[in-house]
Design a protein around this motif. Structure first.
Motif, PDB file in Angstrom:
ATOM      1  N   ASP A  58     -31.669  10.854  45.767  1.00 24.28           N
ATOM      2  CA  ASP A  58     -30.428  10.806  46.525  1.00 24.28           C
ATOM      3  C   ASP A  58     -29.194  11.098  45.676  1.00 24.28           C
ATOM      4  OD1 ASP A  58     -31.049   8.525  45.170  1.00 24.28           O
ATOM      5  OD2 ASP A  58     -30.354   7.125  46.695  1.00 24.28           O
ATOM      6  N   TYR A  59     -29.397  11.582  44.455  1.00 21.81           N
ATOM      7  CA  TYR A  59     -28.281  11.900  43.566  1.00 21.81           C
ATOM      8  C   TYR A  59     -28.584  13.193  42.822  1.00 21.81           C
ATOM      9  CZ  TYR A  59     -26.555   7.135  44.196  1.00 21.81           C
ATOM     10  OH  TYR A  59     -26.083   5.977  44.734  1.00 21.81           O
ATOM     11  N   PRO A  60     -27.547  13.922  42.416  1.00 16.46           N
ATOM     12  CA  PRO A  60     -27.791  15.074  41.541  1.00 16.46           C
ATOM     13  C   PRO A  60     -28.371  14.611  40.210  1.00 16.46           C
ATOM     14  CG  PRO A  60     -25.550  15.118  42.458  1.00 16.46           C
ATOM     15  CD  PRO A  60     -26.116  13.771  42.764  1.00 16.46           C
ATOM     16  N   ARG A  61     -29.197  15.432  39.615  1.00 19.54           N
ATOM     17  CA  ARG A  61     -29.739  15.086  38.292  1.00 19.54           C
ATOM     18  C   ARG A  61     -28.615  15.042  37.277  1.00 19.54           C
ATOM     19  NH1 ARG A  61     -32.939  19.446  35.151  1.00 19.54           N
ATOM     20  NH2 ARG A  61     -34.725  18.707  36.356  1.00 19.54           N
ATOM     21  N   GLN A  62     -28.776  14.180  36.291  1.00 17.39           N
ATOM     22  CA  GLN A  62     -27.800  14.053  35.212  1.00 17.39           C
ATOM     23  C   GLN A  62     -28.421  14.576  33.920  1.00 17.39           C
ATOM     24  OE1 GLN A  62     -27.170   9.622  36.273  1.00 17.39           O
ATOM     25  NE2 GLN A  62     -25.279  10.202  35.262  1.00 17.39           N
ATOM     26  N   LEU A  63     -27.673  15.367  33.188  1.00 21.80           N
ATOM     27  CA  LEU A  63     -28.094  15.823  31.873  1.00 21.80           C
ATOM     28  C   LEU A  63     -27.220  15.119  30.841  1.00 21.80           C
ATOM     29  CD1 LEU A  63     -29.857  17.557  30.076  1.00 21.80           C
ATOM     30  CD2 LEU A  63     -28.218  19.420  30.343  1.00 21.80           C
ATOM     31  N   LEU A  64     -27.842  14.224  30.069  1.00 19.03           N
ATOM     32  CA  LEU A  64     -27.141  13.426  29.078  1.00 19.03           C
ATOM     33  C   LEU A  64     -27.681  13.772  27.694  1.00 19.03           C
ATOM     34  CD1 LEU A  64     -27.401  10.047  31.046  1.00 19.03           C
ATOM     35  CD2 LEU A  64     -25.530  11.710  31.132  1.00 19.03           C
ATOM     36  N   ARG A  65     -27.127  13.150  26.675  1.00 14.26           N
ATOM     37  CA  ARG A  65     -27.591  13.411  25.307  1.00 14.26           C
ATOM     38  C   ARG A  65     -27.476  12.123  24.489  1.00 14.26           C
ATOM     39  NH1 ARG A  65     -28.661  18.013  22.397  1.00 14.26           N
ATOM     40  NH2 ARG A  65     -27.970  19.263  24.177  1.00 14.26           N
ATOM     41  N   THR A  66     -28.514  11.812  23.730  1.00 18.62           N
ATOM     42  CA  THR A  66     -28.467  10.614  22.899  1.00 18.62           C
ATOM     43  C   THR A  66     -27.471  10.786  21.767  1.00 18.62           C
ATOM     44  OG1 THR A  66     -30.289  11.394  21.499  1.00 18.62           O
ATOM     45  CG2 THR A  66     -30.872  10.030  23.406  1.00 18.62           C
ATOM     46  N   ASP A  67     -26.948   9.660  21.288  1.00 15.74           N
ATOM     47  CA  ASP A  67     -26.018   9.702  20.167  1.00 15.74           C
ATOM     48  C   ASP A  67     -26.789   9.632  18.849  1.00 15.74           C
ATOM     49  OD1 ASP A  67     -26.783   7.040  19.890  1.00 15.74           O
ATOM     50  OD2 ASP A  67     -24.925   6.223  20.719  1.00 15.74           O
ATOM     51  N   SER A  68     -26.092   9.394  17.754  1.00 18.84           N
ATOM     52  CA  SER A  68     -26.744   9.382  16.445  1.00 18.84           C
ATOM     53  C   SER A  68     -27.716   8.210  16.290  1.00 18.84           C
ATOM     54  CB  SER A  68     -25.689   9.323  15.333  1.00 18.84           C
ATOM     55  OG  SER A  68     -24.867   8.172  15.475  1.00 18.84           O
ATOM     56  N   ALA A  69     -27.564   7.181  17.128  1.00 15.03           N
ATOM     57  CA  ALA A  69     -28.483   6.040  17.101  1.00 15.03           C
ATOM     58  C   ALA A  69     -29.626   6.200  18.086  1.00 15.03           C
ATOM     59  CB  ALA A  69     -27.718   4.746  17.387  1.00 15.03           C
ATOM     60  N   GLY A  70     -29.716   7.362  18.725  1.00 11.60           N
ATOM     61  CA  GLY A  70     -30.780   7.596  19.699  1.00 11.60           C
ATOM     62  C   GLY A  70     -30.525   6.938  21.031  1.00 11.60           C
ATOM     63  N   GLN A  71     -29.272   6.574  21.328  1.00 16.31           N
ATOM     64  CA  GLN A  71     -28.954   5.864  22.550  1.00 16.31           C
ATOM     65  C   GLN A  71     -28.157   6.734  23.513  1.00 16.31           C
ATOM     66  OE1 GLN A  71     -26.943   2.184  21.615  1.00 16.31           O
ATOM     67  NE2 GLN A  71     -28.866   1.132  21.187  1.00 16.31           N
ATOM     68  N   VAL A  72     -28.318   6.407  24.794  1.00 11.14           N
ATOM     69  CA  VAL A  72     -27.516   7.023  25.849  1.00 11.14           C
ATOM     70  C   VAL A  72     -27.410   6.004  26.970  1.00 11.14           C
ATOM     71  CG1 VAL A  72     -29.500   8.109  27.009  1.00 11.14           C
ATOM     72  CG2 VAL A  72     -27.227   9.091  27.272  1.00 11.14           C
ATOM     73  N   ARG A  73     -26.321   6.032  27.711  1.00 10.58           N
ATOM     74  CA  ARG A  73     -26.145   5.073  28.804  1.00 10.58           C
ATOM     75  C   ARG A  73     -25.561   5.770  30.023  1.00 10.58           C
ATOM     76  NH1 ARG A  73     -23.411   0.218  26.871  1.00 10.58           N
ATOM     77  NH2 ARG A  73     -24.424   0.711  24.894  1.00 10.58           N
ATOM     78  N   TRP A  74     -25.824   5.182  31.189  1.00  9.62           N
ATOM     79  CA  TRP A  74     -25.294   5.713  32.441  1.00  9.62           C
ATOM     80  C   TRP A  74     -25.254   4.597  33.476  1.00  9.62           C
ATOM     81  CZ3 TRP A  74     -30.178   6.480  30.614  1.00  9.62           C
ATOM     82  CH2 TRP A  74     -31.243   6.148  31.443  1.00  9.62           C
ATOM     83  N   GLN A  75     -24.500   4.834  34.538  1.00  8.21           N
ATOM     84  CA  GLN A  75     -24.378   3.892  35.639  1.00  8.21           C
ATOM     85  C   GLN A  75     -25.281   4.346  36.789  1.00  8.21           C
ATOM     86  OE1 GLN A  75     -22.444   1.098  35.417  1.00  8.21           O
ATOM     87  NE2 GLN A  75     -21.822   1.702  33.337  1.00  8.21           N
TER      88      GLN A  75
END
Length: 209
Positions: A58-75
């Protein structure tokens, strides 16, 4: 008098029935959460600057990228069915659908349950169409790390066989999660934080079930 008693009794029964219907009637509710993903290699080192695909139907796909610590966050949010008065107040499972295309061509669906923390089972698919009957199911991995490539569903039960993974190999993850309540949104919906850690756990070369 008897007629009045019968009418009164009928009204009381109708009122009680209506109250029960109201209490047990199902509605669609939702909660929100902040997802925090950490990607690690087999040695426990961060997988930095990796593209991560997050999708829902029910949502468009999100393309994210991890930071230097290997982390990524989203709502995100999770919808569920609940009775008007007696709940439940949160979904049984939070479904997190991910792909890490530079690490594996496969799609993963992680099931974060009602436990506050611990190992997480997941399913693996060749495409975003993550249903057993969609002929893209590659396998399930339970919380103990066991791989399953055959499943029975429905009544009468239908047996579904896993298909070969795209690229011929199934990258497995050691998945753990922590789920915590984090107050309420202004609209009254409950809010959570969901921390999911994925550590590479070897390649499987699936044979026919």
């Amino acid at each position: 008098m008897l007629k009045l008693l019968l009418i009164g009794g009928g009204l009381a029964v109708a009122a009680a029935t209506s109250s029960l219907v109201f209490i047990f009637s199902l509605g669609q509710k939702s909660v929100t959460y902040e997802a925090v993903l950490q990607l690690l290699d087999a040695a426990g080192q961060p997988l930095a600057h990796q593209p991560v695909v997050v999708w829902r139907y029910d949502y468009p796909r999100q393309l994210l990228r991890t930071d230097s610590a290997g982390q990524v966050r989203w709502q995100a949010q999770e919808s569920f069915s609940a009775s008007v008065l007696i709940g439940p107040k949160r979904p049984d499972v939070f479904l997190v659908r991910l792909a890490v295309p530079e690490v594996s061509p496969l799609y993963y669906r992680f099931e974060v349950g009602r436990k506050d923390s611990g190992p997480v089972p997941y399913q693996v698919f060749n495409t975003e169409y993550d249903y057993y009957f969609g002929h893209q199911w590659v396998g399930d991995v339970d919380a103990a790390g066991r791989l399953r490539r055959e499943v029975k569903q429905g009544s009468p039960a239908t047996t579904y066989q896993a298909v070969p993974p795209t690229g011929g190999q199934l990258l497995r993850w050691q998945a753990t999660a922590t789920l915590r309540p984090a107050g309420q949104q202004p609209d009254g919906r409950a809010h959570y934080t969901l921390a999911l850690t994925l550590r590479q756990h070897g390649l499987a070369l699936p044979e026919a079930p």
